[in-house]
Scaffold this active site. Structure first.
Site, PDB file in Angstrom:
ATOM      1  N   ASP A  37      -9.517  -2.826  -6.890  1.00 16.63           N
ATOM      2  CA  ASP A  37      -8.957  -1.797  -6.008  1.00 16.63           C
ATOM      3  C   ASP A  37      -9.595  -0.458  -6.348  1.00 16.63           C
ATOM      4  O   ASP A  37      -9.363   0.101  -7.423  1.00 16.63           O
ATOM      5  CB  ASP A  37      -7.436  -1.730  -6.198  1.00 16.63           C
ATOM      6  CG  ASP A  37      -6.746  -0.910  -5.124  1.00 16.63           C
ATOM      7  OD1 ASP A  37      -7.350   0.058  -4.622  1.00 16.63           O
ATOM      8  OD2 ASP A  37      -5.584  -1.236  -4.796  1.00 16.63           O
ATOM      9  N   HIS A  96      -8.210  -4.091  -2.900  1.00 15.88           N
ATOM     10  CA  HIS A  96      -7.002  -3.541  -2.294  1.00 15.88           C
ATOM     11  C   HIS A  96      -6.698  -4.291  -0.990  1.00 15.88           C
ATOM     12  O   HIS A  96      -7.597  -4.750  -0.296  1.00 15.88           O
ATOM     13  CB  HIS A  96      -7.217  -2.051  -1.991  1.00 15.88           C
ATOM     14  CG  HIS A  96      -6.006  -1.360  -1.461  1.00 15.88           C
ATOM     15  ND1 HIS A  96      -4.935  -1.026  -2.269  1.00 15.88           N
ATOM     16  CD2 HIS A  96      -5.673  -0.949  -0.219  1.00 15.88           C
ATOM     17  CE1 HIS A  96      -4.006  -0.435  -1.541  1.00 15.88           C
ATOM     18  NE2 HIS A  96      -4.434  -0.378  -0.294  1.00 15.88           N
ATOM     19  N   CYS A 156       0.835  -1.194   0.000  1.00 14.74           N
ATOM     20  CA  CYS A 156       0.000   0.000   0.000  1.00 14.74           C
ATOM     21  C   CYS A 156       0.877   1.253   0.000  1.00 14.74           C
ATOM     22  O   CYS A 156       1.567   1.512  -0.987  1.00 14.74           O
ATOM     23  CB  CYS A 156      -0.957  -0.057   1.192  1.00 14.74           C
ATOM     24  SG  CYS A 156      -2.183   1.254   1.242  1.00 14.74           S
TER      25      CYS A 156
END
Length: 264
Positions: free
Chosen positions: A196, A232, A139
């Site tokens: 995502d 995500h 991330c």
């Protein structure tokens, strides 16, 4: 620190023990002042290939420490430096907006310098082989992984897990992965998610095009893999976003990437 933003429908996190390892907190000397971190490596033998584990936006919490131990169980010297320490303490925060505000105050140049110091610390320990070094990140750390791969051509490889590829350019964050991809000297494996909501697939496609068009050796050897049905943070086993099948496949791709590029 426990895992952040725990949710009632989150899975039971994976726990990797430290049997057969030397694992724990360390202090990394750095130009801007001492930097806390967490490292693990096998208790005997060495030196071991080096993996720098770059944190999520939530800091060096238990999931990140567990990832460090996972690498150590595979025969690596793994180190996760606390890259937010100069601007704040993520363990005191509670909302995603607070985490984003903290991350927004952390200058990229400071982060790159602190990772340089972490590599030097690992090498000075005598237990890490910095000639076989890789960086990975999740991330927030995925974005940093691309930037550090462009910053340090001595790396053998890098793996960016769903790191943001573009965004506003500011004094704190003057460049993004899309700006440096074509000049990479280090091969990067990007692991991305088709569902995502924060990293639109068109930006992933744009990056793939930049890599294909580039002549720089690292860019030409880089690759992107997209998990079409994953969201995500599909590797974050303490969150509802965790997808075990995609996570396991991506982990094996990462280890194969290391072996392919001499980090083993």
């Amino acid at each position: 620190m426990t895992a952040p933003i725990a949710e009632s429908n989150a899975p039971k996190p994976i726990h990797t023990d430290d049997a057969g390892l030397i694992a724990g907190a360390v202090t990394v000397p750095a130009p801007a002042g001492d930097l806390p971190g967490y490292r693990a490596h096998p208790a005997s033998g060495g030196p071991f290939p080096l993996v720098l584990v770059i944190q999520e936006i939530f800091g060096v919490h238990e999931h990140i420490r567990d990832v460090v131990r996972r690498f150590a169980k595979r025969g690596y010297y793994a180190l996760a430096p606390d890259l937010f320490v100069r601007q704040g303490d993520p363990s005191r925060l509670g909302t995603i907006d607070e985490f984003r505000a903290l991350a927004g105050r952390v200058p990229d140049q400071q982060v790159l310098s602190d990772i340089d110091a972490s590599v030097a610390f690992a090498g000075a320990s005598g237990k890490a082989d910095v000639s076989k070094a890789a960086v990975i990140g999740f991330c927030w750390g995925g974005r940093i992984t691309w930037l550090y791969a462009a910053h340090n051509p001595s790396l053998k490889a890098a793996v960016a897990w769903y790191g943001r590829l573009t965004g506003d350019r500011t004094e704190t964050h003057p460049k993004h992965p899309i700006d440096v991809a074509s000049a990479l000297q280090v091969p990067v494996l990007g692991l991305y998610a088709g569902q995502d909501q924060g990293i639109p697939l068109p930006t992933v496609t744009e990056l793939q095009g930049a890599l294909r068009a580039a002549s720089a050796p690292g860019a030409a050897r880089s690759a992107i893999h997209v998990y079409p049905d994953a969201p995500h943070a599909f590797y974050a086993d303490y969150r509802p976003s965790y997808r075990p099948e995609a996570a396991a496949d991506a982990w094996q791709r990462q280890l194969g990437w290391f072996a392919q590029h001499g980090v083993a």
